[in-house]
Design an enzyme around this catalytic site. Sequence first.
Site, PDB file in Angstrom:
ATOM      1  CB  THR A   1      -7.031   2.464  -4.470  1.00  0.00           C
ATOM      2  OG1 THR A   1      -6.255   1.279  -4.260  1.00  0.00           O
ATOM      3  CG2 THR A   1      -8.324   2.362  -3.683  1.00  0.00           C
TER       4      THR A   1
ATOM      5  CB  SER B   1      -0.895  -0.002   1.246  1.00  0.00           C
ATOM      6  OG  SER B   1      -1.396   1.286   1.512  1.00  0.00           O
TER       7      SER B   1
ATOM      8  CE  LYS C   1      -8.064  -2.951  -3.128  1.00  0.00           C
ATOM      9  NZ  LYS C   1      -8.583  -1.961  -2.192  1.00  0.00           N
TER      10      LYS C   1
ATOM     11  CG  HIS D   1     -11.564   0.348   0.227  1.00  0.00           C
ATOM     12  ND1 HIS D   1     -10.786   1.059  -0.641  1.00  0.00           N
ATOM     13  CD2 HIS D   1     -10.875   0.353   1.395  1.00  0.00           C
ATOM     14  CE1 HIS D   1      -9.695   1.486  -0.024  1.00  0.00           C
ATOM     15  NE2 HIS D   1      -9.713   1.058   1.223  1.00  0.00           N
TER      16      HIS D   1
ATOM     17  CE1 TYR E   1      -6.446   4.655  -1.519  1.00  0.00           C
ATOM     18  CE2 TYR E   1      -4.835   4.287   0.211  1.00  0.00           C
ATOM     19  CZ  TYR E   1      -6.079   4.047  -0.345  1.00  0.00           C
ATOM     20  OH  TYR E   1      -6.942   3.196   0.263  1.00  0.00           O
TER      21      TYR E   1
HETATM   22  C1  LIG Z   1      -7.166  -2.055   7.769  1.00  0.00           C
HETATM   23  C2  LIG Z   1      -7.358  -1.951   6.289  1.00  0.00           C
HETATM   24  C3  LIG Z   1      -6.570  -1.073   5.551  1.00  0.00           C
HETATM   25  C4  LIG Z   1      -6.716  -0.984   4.163  1.00  0.00           C
HETATM   26  N1  LIG Z   1      -5.867  -0.180   3.453  1.00  0.00           N
HETATM   27  C5  LIG Z   1      -5.973  -0.137   2.114  1.00  0.00           C
HETATM   28  C6  LIG Z   1      -5.044   0.618   1.358  1.00  0.00           C
HETATM   29  O1  LIG Z   1      -4.125   1.211   1.885  1.00  0.00           O
HETATM   30  N2  LIG Z   1      -5.216   0.642   0.012  1.00  0.00           N
HETATM   31  C7  LIG Z   1      -6.234  -0.027  -0.625  1.00  0.00           C
HETATM   32  O2  LIG Z   1      -6.364   0.041  -1.847  1.00  0.00           O
HETATM   33  N3  LIG Z   1      -7.100  -0.771   0.076  1.00  0.00           N
HETATM   34  C8  LIG Z   1      -6.986  -0.860   1.427  1.00  0.00           C
HETATM   35  N4  LIG Z   1      -7.844  -1.652   2.122  1.00  0.00           N
HETATM   36  C9  LIG Z   1      -8.871  -2.451   1.400  1.00  0.00           C
HETATM   37  C10 LIG Z   1      -8.309  -3.830   1.006  1.00  0.00           C
HETATM   38  O3  LIG Z   1      -7.340  -3.713  -0.008  1.00  0.00           O
HETATM   39  C11 LIG Z   1      -9.417  -4.752   0.472  1.00  0.00           C
HETATM   40  O4  LIG Z   1     -10.122  -4.101  -0.563  1.00  0.00           O
HETATM   41  C12 LIG Z   1     -10.414  -5.227   1.510  1.00  0.00           C
HETATM   42  O5  LIG Z   1      -9.814  -5.418   2.779  1.00  0.00           O
HETATM   43  C13 LIG Z   1     -10.995  -6.547   1.030  1.00  0.00           C
HETATM   44  O6  LIG Z   1     -12.003  -6.971   1.815  1.00  0.00           O
HETATM   45  P1  LIG Z   1     -11.862  -8.098   2.965  1.00  0.00           P
HETATM   46  O7  LIG Z   1     -11.121  -7.453   4.098  1.00  0.00           O
HETATM   47  O8  LIG Z   1     -13.292  -8.383   3.281  1.00  0.00           O
HETATM   48  O9  LIG Z   1     -11.132  -9.314   2.411  1.00  0.00           O
HETATM   49  C14 LIG Z   1      -7.714  -1.765   3.511  1.00  0.00           C
HETATM   50  C15 LIG Z   1      -8.494  -2.648   4.255  1.00  0.00           C
HETATM   51  C16 LIG Z   1      -8.333  -2.759   5.622  1.00  0.00           C
HETATM   52  C17 LIG Z   1      -9.159  -3.768   6.373  1.00  0.00           C
HETATM   53  O1  LIG Z   2      -8.452   2.229   5.795  1.00  0.00           O
HETATM   54  C1  LIG Z   2      -8.564   2.016   4.590  1.00  0.00           C
HETATM   55  O2  LIG Z   2      -9.364   1.164   4.151  1.00  0.00           O
HETATM   56  C2  LIG Z   2      -7.756   2.758   3.629  1.00  0.00           C
HETATM   57  O3  LIG Z   2      -7.728   2.317   2.526  1.00  0.00           O
HETATM   58  C3  LIG Z   2      -7.029   4.011   3.909  1.00  0.00           C
HETATM   59  C4  LIG Z   2      -7.213   5.090   3.084  1.00  0.00           C
HETATM   60  C5  LIG Z   2      -6.529   6.261   3.305  1.00  0.00           C
HETATM   61  C6  LIG Z   2      -5.667   6.398   4.355  1.00  0.00           C
HETATM   62  C7  LIG Z   2      -5.466   5.326   5.154  1.00  0.00           C
HETATM   63  C8  LIG Z   2      -6.144   4.107   4.921  1.00  0.00           C
END
Ligand SMILES: Cc1cc2nc3c(=O)[nH]c(=O)nc-3n(C[C@H](O)[C@H](O)[C@H](O)COP(=O)(O)O)c2cc1C
Ligand SMILES: O=C(O)C(=O)c1ccccc1
Length: 383
Positions: A177, A127, A256, A280, A151
């Site tokens: 994303t 990420s 994404k 997401h 991002y």
């Molecule tokens: C704690 C957390 C942080 C995340 N951070 C990002 C991120 O930095 N960038 C991103 O594209 N998606 C982020 N996501 C979304 C995940 O890439 C993903 O789409 C999602 O967790 C999938 O669903 P699931 O947790 O039900 O398997 C985050 C998800 C969680 C739970």
């Molecule tokens: O928490 C998240 O799901 C995430 O994708 C995110 C987005 C921006 C800043 C930090 C986390």
Amino acid sequence: MVEAEKRTATAQFTKIDKDTQALPISSEDWEQRARAILPDGPFDYICGGSGAEETLAANRTAFQRWAIVPRMLRDVSDRTLSITLFGQQLDTPILLAPIGMQGIAHPEGELATARAAAAYNVPFIASTVSTYSLEQIAETMGDAPRWFQLYWSNDREVSASMVRRAEAAGYGAIVLTVDTIMLGWKRRDFRNGYSPLKEGKGLANYINDPVFCSRLPVVNEEAAVQEILRNIYHPALSWEDIGFLRQQTRLPILFKGILHPEDAKLAVEHGVDGLIVSNHGGRQLDGAISSLDALPSVAEAVGGRIPLLLDSGIRTGADIIKALALGANAVLIGRPFLYGLAVAGEKGVARVIDTLISELDVSLALSGSKSVSDLNRGILTRL
Ligand SMILES: Cc1cc2nc3c(=O)[nH]c(=O)nc-3n(C[C@H](O)[C@H](O)[C@H](O)COP(=O)(O)O)c2cc1C
Ligand SMILES: O=C(O)C(=O)c1ccccc1
């Protein structure tokens, strides 16, 4: 009898040693164990969704509304889970979703996760807001497959710089994303007064970026956090920005967060190389369609022209079978591996990956299929 059963079951865990056998085996157990270890702030941040968490719940119920109607007597002794994506062969159709700020789950954060992914040849998607820098993550992975999630920054030269760094560090694709032009409305985090970004857990890629740092009056954590908060959300993102991104790299670019079939068509027309159908993990627009429900019409719109991946709600081998049968080429798992990380670091992530692969293999055989790429709607029924 019990002993014999145990031996048969454990024989499937290829890379798991004795201590690891004591670890959880289902995503529900992992979640419970993580809840017991983590403070409320980080735990709620990880497990929660946005708004009333209706989309979060829909991501699970969508899988329960499809059932596999398995085929029998089809000699499935010789099976493969392997797929090809962008010319690369992968051992399984599983990738680790980009999850930012993994340092909130475990001090080794992304480094531990990336090592576990590398041991299974499962691509790790780093990420933009990771706790360790993309270069540190690459270094711990050797030649193992990795992608970089971007991002889009308000300052596009910062995005371009990160893409160049990812290319130089051996990342094989850029995942943009597109569903986080502002942060989803997370009631749990308001209640807890918790923001991992403000706590400085997602800075590494920024404070190691020459272009980003050149924009700061002074390079310190406080200034970096303020600048990131100004930089990271970009509601002006539009199809016009895509040409600029394309010019920065020869790597495949995936979007994404696509859910609408018309957006899928536009993405193909704009030369996007792959799509991740995702809401997401129910963390952005509450009330949005579940990813699995969005998949069939996106698949129809894309018509096989570019690879389709799916995330949000994948918890079992059977879930993967359903997603592939409805048109995905591969899936991403999110929260389950983060719970594994929180509970047992690298070994925990390894165990989550291992059990999922084993479950997928058993589910494939019992569905009557030899290859994950042969799966199609014919083995599913809508309940
Ligand atoms: C704690 C957390 C942080 C995340 N951070 C990002 C991120 O930095 N960038 C991103 O594209 N998606 C982020 N996501 C979304 C995940 O890439 C993903 O789409 C999602 O967790 C999938 O669903 P699931 O947790 O039900 O398997 C985050 C998800 C969680 C739970
Ligand atoms: O928490 C998240 O799901 C995430 O994708 C995110 C987005 C921006 C800043 C930090 C986390």
